[in-house]
Design a protein around this motif. Structure first.
Motif, mmCIF file in Angstrom:
data_model
loop_
_atom_site.group_PDB
_atom_site.id
_atom_site.type_symbol
_atom_site.label_atom_id
_atom_site.label_comp_id
_atom_site.label_asym_id
_atom_site.label_seq_id
_atom_site.Cartn_x
_atom_site.Cartn_y
_atom_site.Cartn_z
ATOM 1 N N HIS A 141 -56.299 -23.527 21.068
ATOM 2 C CA HIS A 141 -56.291 -24.154 22.393
ATOM 3 C C HIS A 141 -57.528 -25.033 22.608
ATOM 4 C CE1 HIS A 141 -55.267 -24.745 26.549
ATOM 5 N NE2 HIS A 141 -56.465 -24.339 26.908
ATOM 6 N N SER A 199 -57.443 -28.822 22.385
ATOM 7 C CA SER A 199 -56.881 -29.666 23.440
ATOM 8 C C SER A 199 -57.893 -30.050 24.515
ATOM 9 C CB SER A 199 -55.682 -28.961 24.086
ATOM 10 O OG SER A 199 -56.107 -27.803 24.768
ATOM 11 N N CYS A 246 -50.005 -20.911 20.846
ATOM 12 C CA CYS A 246 -50.740 -22.105 21.267
ATOM 13 C C CYS A 246 -49.889 -23.363 21.100
ATOM 14 C CB CYS A 246 -52.038 -22.226 20.457
ATOM 15 S SG CYS A 246 -52.967 -23.724 20.790
ATOM 16 N N ARG A 295 -48.403 -25.977 23.959
ATOM 17 C CA ARG A 295 -48.708 -27.418 23.949
ATOM 18 C C ARG A 295 -47.474 -28.271 24.110
ATOM 19 N NH1 ARG A 295 -53.133 -28.719 19.330
ATOM 20 N NH2 ARG A 295 -54.876 -27.740 20.382
#
Length: 181
Positions: free
Chosen positions: A117, A120, A175, A179
């Motif tokens: 994560h 991002s 994850c 996304r």
């Protein structure tokens, strides 16, 4: 703190009589005979109080970090479904692993989710730090697969690196699914 009971559970269980701990540990044969609770509870049983304490502290630190990004409901779902997913993965893909105790596979799931994560939101100039963390994590998994560990577990217990790897893969998968929502 809403997470304290669940991250403290390993320490509480470590203080229980051994027969209770064995009744809750991941035991492939017992699971196949219908003792389904072991899919979850095995991740909160440990071999020593120090083993339980280390995993509880790691779980607490990860939860406090994840709580800044994810909802409490989502984190609770991770604590409820994550251990079951890991156990099912181990049961399906590592049938030779007949018993397991420990929260480190759940730690691996949360750590992998957090690191994945971070890509991002982390500024590009800090990505090198993240890469070092990922490389360190991969080295840890490799060393565990070779029988090396920082945890002093009683003989003949070995680190369940396959469970750690399974947890890590589930964390990355979660994850990536998040996304693409």
């Amino acid at each position: 703190m809403p997470y304290l009971p669940i991250v403290g559970l390993p320490i509480i269980l470590a203080l229980m009589p051994e027969c209770w701990i064995e009744w809750m540990a991941y035991d492939r044969e017992a699971i196949l005979e219908g003792e389904w609770w072991r899919l979850w509870s095995g991740h909160f049983t440990h071999f020593t109080i120090m083993h339980a304490f280390v995993n509880s502290v790691l779980l607490l630190l990860l939860v406090l970090t994840l709580d800044r990004t994810f909802s409490r409901r989502f984190i609770l779902v991770l604590f409820l479904a994550g251990p079951i997913a890991i156990s099912l993965g181990v049961a399906l893909f590592v049938p030779e692993m007949t018993w397991y105790r420990g929260g480190s596979a759940l730690v691996s799931l949360l750590m992998a989710l957090l690191m994945c994560h971070a890509f991002s939101w982390m500024p590009w100039k800090f990505l090198a730090i993240l890469y070092v963390g990922i490389i360190g994590w991969l080295i840890k998994l490799f060393l565990e697969s070779q029988g090396m560990s920082l945890m002093d577990l009683p003989y003949p217990v070995h680190i369940a690196w396959q469970a750690h790897l399974t947890g890590s893969m589930i964390g990355v998968t979660v994850c990536l699914v998040l996304r693409h929502k």
